[in-house]
Design a protein around this motif. Sequence first.
Motif, PDB file in Angstrom:
ATOM      1  N   GLU A  16       0.826  -1.207   0.000  1.00  0.00           N
ATOM      2  CA  GLU A  16       0.000   0.000   0.000  1.00  0.00           C
ATOM      3  C   GLU A  16       0.859   1.255   0.000  1.00  0.00           C
ATOM      4  OE1 GLU A  16      -2.978   2.435  -0.477  1.00  0.00           O
ATOM      5  OE2 GLU A  16      -3.113   0.257  -0.668  1.00  0.00           O
ATOM      6  N   ARG A  17       1.910   1.237   0.775  1.00  0.00           N
ATOM      7  CA  ARG A  17       2.815   2.401   0.813  1.00  0.00           C
ATOM      8  C   ARG A  17       3.475   2.625  -0.545  1.00  0.00           C
ATOM      9  NH1 ARG A  17       7.851   3.402   4.496  1.00  0.00           N
ATOM     10  NH2 ARG A  17       7.843   5.655   4.380  1.00  0.00           N
ATOM     11  N   ARG A  19       2.258   1.702  -3.452  1.00  0.00           N
ATOM     12  CA  ARG A  19       1.205   2.200  -4.347  1.00  0.00           C
ATOM     13  C   ARG A  19       0.978   3.703  -4.151  1.00  0.00           C
ATOM     14  NH1 ARG A  19      -1.291  -1.932  -2.411  1.00  0.00           N
ATOM     15  NH2 ARG A  19      -1.828  -3.771  -3.537  1.00  0.00           N
ATOM     16  N   GLN A  20       0.937   4.127  -2.894  1.00  0.00           N
ATOM     17  CA  GLN A  20       0.724   5.546  -2.602  1.00  0.00           C
ATOM     18  C   GLN A  20       1.866   6.404  -3.154  1.00  0.00           C
ATOM     19  OE1 GLN A  20       0.257   5.638   1.649  1.00  0.00           O
ATOM     20  NE2 GLN A  20      -1.823   4.795   1.585  1.00  0.00           N
ATOM     21  N   HIS A  21       3.087   5.962  -2.944  1.00  0.00           N
ATOM     22  CA  HIS A  21       4.237   6.727  -3.445  1.00  0.00           C
ATOM     23  C   HIS A  21       4.253   6.749  -4.968  1.00  0.00           C
ATOM     24  CE1 HIS A  21       6.739   7.857   0.077  1.00  0.00           C
ATOM     25  NE2 HIS A  21       5.951   6.957   0.655  1.00  0.00           N
ATOM     26  N   GLU A  23       1.680   6.547  -6.945  1.00  0.00           N
ATOM     27  CA  GLU A  23       0.598   7.438  -7.371  1.00  0.00           C
ATOM     28  C   GLU A  23       1.018   8.902  -7.235  1.00  0.00           C
ATOM     29  OE1 GLU A  23      -3.785   8.480  -5.721  1.00  0.00           O
ATOM     30  OE2 GLU A  23      -3.375   6.342  -6.065  1.00  0.00           O
ATOM     31  N   ARG A  24       1.644   9.247  -6.110  1.00  0.00           N
ATOM     32  CA  ARG A  24       2.095  10.630  -5.911  1.00  0.00           C
ATOM     33  C   ARG A  24       3.123  11.033  -6.953  1.00  0.00           C
ATOM     34  NH1 ARG A  24       2.934   9.958   0.237  1.00  0.00           N
ATOM     35  NH2 ARG A  24       5.076  10.435  -0.267  1.00  0.00           N
ATOM     36  N   ASP A  28       2.936   4.140 -12.450  1.00  0.00           N
ATOM     37  CA  ASP A  28       2.370   2.880 -11.999  1.00  0.00           C
ATOM     38  C   ASP A  28       3.428   2.190 -11.137  1.00  0.00           C
ATOM     39  OD1 ASP A  28       4.189   1.647 -13.793  1.00  0.00           O
ATOM     40  OD2 ASP A  28       2.638   1.230 -15.269  1.00  0.00           O
ATOM     41  N   TYR A  32       7.500   2.751 -11.002  1.00  0.00           N
ATOM     42  CA  TYR A  32       8.032   3.361  -9.783  1.00  0.00           C
ATOM     43  C   TYR A  32       9.142   2.506  -9.176  1.00  0.00           C
ATOM     44  CZ  TYR A  32       8.252   5.338  -5.111  1.00  0.00           C
ATOM     45  OH  TYR A  32       8.695   5.903  -3.938  1.00  0.00           O
TER      46      TYR A  32
END
Length: 72
Positions: A16-17, A19-21, A23-24, A28, A32
């Motif tokens: 999840e972390r 994915r969040q980074h 996205e920011r 994808d 990343y």
Amino acid sequence: MARTRIRISVEQAQAERIRQHAERAGMDVPAYLLHAATRRMTETDATERQFAEVDALIPAAGSRPGVRPAAS
């Protein structure tokens, strides 16, 4: 150039972390992670080049008379 798939498993919280980074950063997750790994490898290569000359001197310094090895 041929591509190779690399699979990793991470804990849910890490996923999840990531994915969040990603996205920011507007990326994808695979892009990343590739960017992060490539950046880290570039930094490591630069550090190793920077210290290569000093690292080469270390074995010779330890064998000189009057030079004591560092305490462990």
